[in-house]
Design a protein around this motif. Structure first.
Motif, short mmCIF file in Angstrom:
data_model
loop_
_atom_site.label_atom_id
_atom_site.label_comp_id
_atom_site.label_asym_id
_atom_site.label_seq_id
_atom_site.Cartn_x
_atom_site.Cartn_y
_atom_site.Cartn_z
N ASP A 309 0.82 -1.21 0.00
CA ASP A 309 0.00 0.00 0.00
C ASP A 309 0.85 1.26 0.00
OD1 ASP A 309 -2.62 -0.71 -0.26
OD2 ASP A 309 -2.99 -0.95 1.87
N ARG A 310 2.16 1.13 0.28
CA ARG A 310 3.05 2.30 0.26
C ARG A 310 3.23 2.78 -1.17
NH1 ARG A 310 1.80 4.03 4.41
NH2 ARG A 310 0.22 2.42 4.18
N ARG A 311 3.46 4.06 -1.31
CA ARG A 311 3.58 4.67 -2.64
C ARG A 311 4.72 4.05 -3.45
NH1 ARG A 311 3.54 11.08 -2.84
NH2 ARG A 311 1.49 10.58 -1.97
N CYS A 312 5.81 3.69 -2.77
CA CYS A 312 6.97 3.18 -3.50
C CYS A 312 6.72 1.79 -4.09
CB CYS A 312 8.20 3.15 -2.58
SG CYS A 312 7.97 2.14 -1.09
N LEU A 313 5.81 1.01 -3.48
CA LEU A 313 5.56 -0.36 -3.96
C LEU A 313 4.18 -0.54 -4.58
CD1 LEU A 313 7.11 -2.63 -1.17
CD2 LEU A 313 8.00 -2.18 -3.46
N LYS A 314 3.31 0.45 -4.46
CA LYS A 314 1.94 0.27 -4.93
C LYS A 314 1.89 -0.02 -6.42
CE LYS A 314 -2.61 2.11 -3.88
NZ LYS A 314 -3.34 3.16 -3.15
N LYS A 315 2.82 0.59 -7.18
CA LYS A 315 2.85 0.38 -8.63
C LYS A 315 3.52 -0.94 -9.00
CE LYS A 315 2.99 5.32 -9.72
NZ LYS A 315 3.76 6.41 -10.38
N HIS A 316 4.08 -1.62 -8.01
CA HIS A 316 4.82 -2.86 -8.29
C HIS A 316 4.20 -4.06 -7.60
CE1 HIS A 316 7.91 -0.29 -10.03
NE2 HIS A 316 7.96 0.39 -8.91
N ARG A 317 2.88 -4.00 -7.35
CA ARG A 317 2.20 -5.12 -6.71
C ARG A 317 2.33 -6.40 -7.54
NH1 ARG A 317 -3.43 -2.02 -5.24
NH2 ARG A 317 -2.82 -1.14 -3.23
#
Length: 484
Positions: A309-317
């Motif tokens: 859910d963090r911005r740094c990983l949200k695009k890399h789910r």
């Protein structure tokens, strides 16, 4: 009243609590059936393969009937579906305590209990997706951690119940415990979002729907079994539109990968305890391995949900999901060389953590592909795809054990299956990226993100929901085109 969007809190946390209890009463209880494996085998005097069918049928029925749970949830009520499922599951466990043969257990513990779990599982998970958006992965992490914490608590409790009351008494007590699903159902207050698709009568009244399309909706044969219950137009439209995501390329790739992932993960939960016993681990230590796996599963659920859910990983789910599946596959490959309790403990830690990680991301990945409005139907299909692998993988693994005299072949097959599932998703994403880069080089438009097509006022995306900037850009472009 319709809400503008998911509230991301409020009663949503009660929905999370209800889903948490549902996962305890369904998935955790299913996992703990493996503790009965040795008892069933000794009592009925059967081999590994025939005894493994019990666990297979429970899992298969749960996943095979998942679309039925979604159908009842969509057209009747999520509350009614979960309460009915609780009654069926409890009845199946109670009848199983009177079993006189494996065939009896196939029907009561396998089919009836599995059907009850199916009516509860996917509707409860879909409800969490309707109440959360920004904190969706965290909410799912908490809700799905019920599987881990339930296993952690129930595994030693079930072992004690078997020792004190025999396997019959333990199943009878579990039957009473599963009745708590009726309480969970009562918590599932429905919510209506503006993004939810319109009902058929509303659509049929729109000017842009042609008479030909209306006639097509009325003629669809899929509605025939339920014509007497709902009007033609409503049922036809819902049946047609609720499953149009099946043709989306992104969903097709996810579906195929789920088949291999489901085949790889199921036998481990059936054979971990028997394998531990076969290498000299005591009964209590073997049950403790399941408890470790369960509690670390919880940590994987919550921490992976919070991290993604963090911005740094949200695009890399996407990559987080395939990494977790691949790591579980590697764990299975190394399991045959771990032949003592001190070596099996780190295995339970590692496998449990990544199992909790990817289980949390399955509904999140599905929502990213098909959108929130179709999540219930899509989850029903995703869990339906688990059915055949769950049905065949434990008996196949048992046949390999009976044939080879060891668990090595079974665990290697599971490991390679999960690694292939991860590799398939990775190749699909790389192919999509290469194609998009090539398309951008041809068009010279570096802002192009993905293929989009429109149908009236609705914009569809090949792989995921559009973000807000894409929607605004598309709306402006559509308006300018209509004004020409």
């Amino acid at each position: 009243a319709r809400h503008a969007g998911p509230p991301d809190g409020g009663w949503g946390w009660m929905i999370v609590a209800g889903c948490f209890l549902v996962t305890i009463c369904t998935r955790a209880v299913t996992r703990c059936i493996s503790i009965f494996f040795v008892e069933f085998q000794a009592y009925f005097g059967q081999d590994y393969a025939r005894t493994a069918w019990i666990h297979s049928i429970v899992d298969c029925a749960t996943m095979l009937c998942a679309p039925l749970g979604s159908l009842i949830s969509n057209h009747v009520s999520c509350q009614v579906g979960i309460m009915l499922g609780g009654l069926l599951a409890s009845t199946g466990l109670i009848l199983s305590s009177f079993a006189t043969s494996l065939e009896h257990l196939y029907l009561s513990l396998g089919v009836l209990t599995g059907l009850g779990f199916a009516l509860c599982y996917s509707p409860a998970i879909a409800m969490v997706g309707k109440y959360f958006n920004k904190r969706k992965a965290l909410a799912y992490g908490i809700a799905m951690s019920g599987s881990g914490i339930g296993t952690f608590i129930l595994a030693p409790v079930v072992q004690l119940l078997i020792e004190q009351f025999s396997w019959r008494g333990a199943l009878l007590i579990l039957g009473g415990f599963v009745l708590n699903l009726c309480v969970c159902g009562a918590l599932m207050r429905p919510i209506y979002l503006k993004e939810d698709r319109k009902t058929a009568p509303e659509v049929l009244e729109q000017d842009y729907v042609s008479e030909t399309e209306k006639q097509d909706l009325k003629r669809m044969s899929i509605c025939s079994p339920l014509i007497k219950l709902w009007p033609h137009e409503c049922l036809c439209y819902c049946s047609w539109k609720e499953y149009d995501f099946l043709l989306m390329p992104g969903f097709m790739v996810l579906a195929v990968s789920v088949l291999f992932m489901a085949y790889g993960c199921s036998p481990l939960f059936v054979y971990l305890v028997p394998y531990a016993l076969s290498v000299g681990v005591s009964h209590h230590q073997a049950a403790f391995l399941m408890s470790i796996l369960g509690v670390i599963d919880i940590i994987g659920n919550i921490t992976f949900g919070w991290l993604t859910d963090r911005r740094c990983l949200k695009k890399h789910r996407y990559f987080c999901y395939l990494f977790a599946v691949g790591m579980d596959g590697l764990c299975c490959l190394f399991l045959p060389v771990l032949q003592s309790f001190p070596l099996l403990v780190p295995f339970s830690f590692t496998f449990g953590y990544f199992d909790g990680a990817y289980v949390t991301l399955i509904p999140v990945m599905t929502a990213d592909v098909v959108g929130t409005s179709l999540l219930s139907s899509a989850l029903g299909v995703v869990y339906f795809l688990h059915a055949i692998p769950y049905l065949v993988s434990p008996p196949v693994a048992g046949w390999l054990v009976d044939t080879t005299g060891s668990y090595t072949a079974s665990f290697l097959l599971c490991g390679f299956s999960m690694i292939f599932s991860s590799a398939l998703l990775c190749c699909a994403r790389l192919a999509k990226k290469i194609k998009r880069t090539h398309l951008q080089s041809l068009t010279g438009n570096t802002a192009l993100k993905q293929h989009i097509w429109t149908n009236g006022e609705i914009a569809y995306s090949v792989t995921a929901e559009l973000d807000q900037k894409d929607v605004e850009f598309l709306a402006v472009d559509t308006n300018s085109f209509s004004n020409r």
